[in-house]
Design a protein around this motif. Structure first.
Motif, PDB file in Angstrom:
ATOM      1  N   UNK A   1     -10.126  11.355 -17.573  1.00  0.00           N
ATOM      2  CA  UNK A   1     -10.529  10.019 -17.132  1.00  0.00           C
ATOM      3  C   UNK A   1     -10.574   9.983 -15.605  1.00  0.00           C
ATOM      4  N   UNK A   2     -11.615   9.395 -15.046  1.00  0.00           N
ATOM      5  CA  UNK A   2     -11.723   9.237 -13.598  1.00  0.00           C
ATOM      6  C   UNK A   2     -10.950   7.975 -13.190  1.00  0.00           C
ATOM      7  N   UNK A   3      -9.887   8.170 -12.403  1.00  0.00           N
ATOM      8  CA  UNK A   3      -8.985   7.080 -12.041  1.00  0.00           C
ATOM      9  C   UNK A   3      -9.048   6.829 -10.541  1.00  0.00           C
ATOM     10  N   UNK A   4      -9.097   5.558 -10.178  1.00  0.00           N
ATOM     11  CA  UNK A   4      -8.985   5.142  -8.783  1.00  0.00           C
ATOM     12  C   UNK A   4      -7.990   3.997  -8.666  1.00  0.00           C
ATOM     13  N   UNK A   5      -7.414   3.864  -7.481  1.00  0.00           N
ATOM     14  CA  UNK A   5      -6.581   2.711  -7.145  1.00  0.00           C
ATOM     15  C   UNK A   5      -7.362   1.862  -6.149  1.00  0.00           C
ATOM     16  N   UNK A   6      -7.504   0.579  -6.437  1.00  0.00           N
ATOM     17  CA  UNK A   6      -8.247  -0.329  -5.559  1.00  0.00           C
ATOM     18  C   UNK A   6      -7.268  -1.258  -4.857  1.00  0.00           C
ATOM     19  N   UNK A   7      -7.346  -1.304  -3.528  1.00  0.00           N
ATOM     20  CA  UNK A   7      -6.408  -2.107  -2.750  1.00  0.00           C
ATOM     21  C   UNK A   7      -7.165  -3.140  -1.923  1.00  0.00           C
ATOM     22  N   UNK A   8      -6.771  -4.384  -2.073  1.00  0.00           N
ATOM     23  CA  UNK A   8      -7.311  -5.448  -1.233  1.00  0.00           C
ATOM     24  C   UNK A   8      -6.595  -5.402   0.114  1.00  0.00           C
ATOM     25  N   UNK A   9      -7.311  -5.671   1.225  1.00  0.00           N
ATOM     26  CA  UNK A   9      -6.674  -5.569   2.549  1.00  0.00           C
ATOM     27  C   UNK A   9      -5.446  -6.452   2.732  1.00  0.00           C
ATOM     28  N   UNK A  10      -5.375  -7.593   2.024  1.00  0.00           N
ATOM     29  CA  UNK A  10      -4.218  -8.467   2.200  1.00  0.00           C
ATOM     30  C   UNK A  10      -3.370  -8.536   0.936  1.00  0.00           C
ATOM     31  N   UNK A  11      -3.464  -7.520   0.075  1.00  0.00           N
ATOM     32  CA  UNK A  11      -2.611  -7.481  -1.115  1.00  0.00           C
ATOM     33  C   UNK A  11      -1.157  -7.309  -0.684  1.00  0.00           C
TER      34      UNK A  11
END
Length: 468
Positions: free
Chosen positions: A337-347
């Protein structure tokens, strides 16, 4: 040793300051990347150690024992508190340390103004002006950071407002500047005291009406304030290292504040002088219902997906689930499975909060995607797993002009083929509003503690793999 003259010591100290400033610059440059940030902190720390040690060699320096005692107490307190603080409380610690830096600069300004007042003499107007400006900025940073800490720590409500607050705050700012001018021209002790009272009050009043969603911007702004205050007071004391270090911290803080404000799609003035969002009026009603799902079904859905995006938020820090989430990602990647972590700038509660968490768990930097890069990929994402994030994935930021977060760029998780939200219950996010994502047709809610649910997903994936 007769050859060790005061002139030679002064030259050695200045050369040490130059070395320290170089290490500050190199450390700051390395802090630009999460992969080298740890070494950057060490380099900058070494620079500060060299600068502090060299200062003790200044011929005109007195009270060595008192200064050394203060440094030892501060070092011990910082070492103990930094080792004991939980990752969830890191924003509070950063806010307090910002305030301490600003308070130190304000204290230097106060001492110098009182010294000029008692000893007479005629310091230059430039020196007095910078002492007052540094003291003003430092005092605002101190009291404002304390209020930010109290809000982040849950000791105060997120907003305190009253009619005509902006006008009142502007009047207090004018009074603080006027008192600073009087303190500078007269060097009268009553005017100096009144000036600091007004400056501290201004920091409190500026921060009271600011809501939780703006806290990352506020923290970075006060960080910039602290740096500028230190730089001004460095000029007053004639210490080059303070000037250089303060200007670097101030410049970095200003740039970070601009980036945070841009990520919120708001001018900095909008953070300080207006409520978040643009609309006012009554918010649109959210229809539908939250649809629960079991861990086994989520594991199967993710195991047979082609693309999975994991979106962490402050709840991840609260649950201390970063290690289990990384283990889950590894299990998925073992299945192709292709996995990524997505981060919002103000998370989270401060800039870079989620990056720190994921780095602590050992997540490789190349698996972490910024908001602008990952948003176009959500329509082709089979499963988005949201753990602990709330306001930064709320679609009303784009659809409801009356929403307090309207206009804030978000992670477009709602566009995924399937969305799973790990959440303890049905509460709202830090902005205090309902999240329309939780009611979307393609969203399912996996209720429970973040770490426990991540562990359950790992166990279910192992069961699918025959226990391996």
């Amino acid at each position: 040793m007769s050859w060790v003259t005061p002139e030679l010591l002064s030259t050695f100290v200045k050369l040490s300051y130059l070395v320290a400033a170089t290490l500050f610059l190199l450390g700051l440059q390395r802090m630009a990347s999460p992969m080298t940030a740890r070494s950057g902190i060490r380099w900058a720390g070494l620079g500060m150690l060299i600068a502090t040690a060299a200062t003790f060699l200044l011929p005109e320096l007195d009270n060595h024992l008192l200064i050394f005692t203060a440094v030892a107490i501060g070092t011990a307190a910082a070492w103990i508190s930094a080792n004991r603080v939980a990752i969830t409380d890191m924003p509070q610690m950063v806010a307090l340390y910002n305030g301490m830096g600003g308070g130190s600069a304000a204290a230097i300004g106060a001492v110098e103004l009182l010294r000029y007042s008692s000893q007479g003499g005629s310091p230059s107007k430039v020196t007095l002006l910078l002492a007052v400006i540094g003291a003003l900025i430092g005092a605002v940073s101190l009291s404002g950071s304390i209020i930010a800490w109290a809000k982040l720590d849950g000791r105060m409500d997120k907003r305190y407002t009253f009619p005509g607050q902006q006008v009142f705050n502007a009047l207090v700012a004018v009074v603080a500047v006027a008192l600073g001018g009087l303190a500078m021209w007269t060097l009268g002790v009553p005017w100096i005291i009144a000036f600091f009272v007004a400056a501290l009050a201004l920091g409190i009043l500026m921060t009271l009406p600011i809501g939780g969603a703006d806290m990352p911007v506020v923290i970075s702004l006060y960080n910039a304030f602290t740096g500028l205050a230190v730089a001004f007071e460095g000029y007053v004391l004639g210490i080059e290292t303070l000037i250089i270090a303060g200007m670097m911290v101030g410049a970095a803080g200003i740039l970070l504040t601009r980036l945070m404000a841009k990520a919120m799609n708001r001018p900095i003035s909008g953070v300080l002088f207006s409520n978040f969002g643009g609309g006012g009026g009554e918010m649109q009603e959210i229809t539908g219902s939250q649809k629960p799902i079991e861990a086994g079904d989520v594991a199967a859905m993710m195991a047979f997906a082609e693309r999975v995006v994991i979106v962490p938020g402050y709840g991840l820090a609260v649950a201390q689930a970063q290690h289990k989430i990384w283990e889950l990602a590894q299990k998925l990647m073992e299945r192709g499975v292709k996995v990524k972590f997505a981060i919002h700038p103000v998370a989270g509660r401060m800039p870079g909060h989620m990056n720190v968490l994921l780095a602590e768990a050992g997540v490789p930097y190349d698996l972490i995607a910024d908001m602008d890069d990952v948003n176009p990929e959500f329509p082709n994402t089979d499963v988005s797993l949201v753990i602990g994030a709330n306001d930064v994935v709320n679609p009303v930021a784009k659809t409801d002009p009356a929403s307090p977060i309207y206009g804030m760029p978000i992670l477009d998780v709602v566009n995924s083929k399937n969305t799973i939200v790990i959440k303890r219950g049905k509460g709202t996010g830090f902005a205090g509003i309902e999240n329309a994502l939780f009611y979307a047709d393609n969203t399912r809610m996996l209720y429970g503690d973040g770490a426990e649910m991540a562990s359950a997903l790992v166990s279910e994936l192992k069961a699918l793999d025959g226990g391996h």
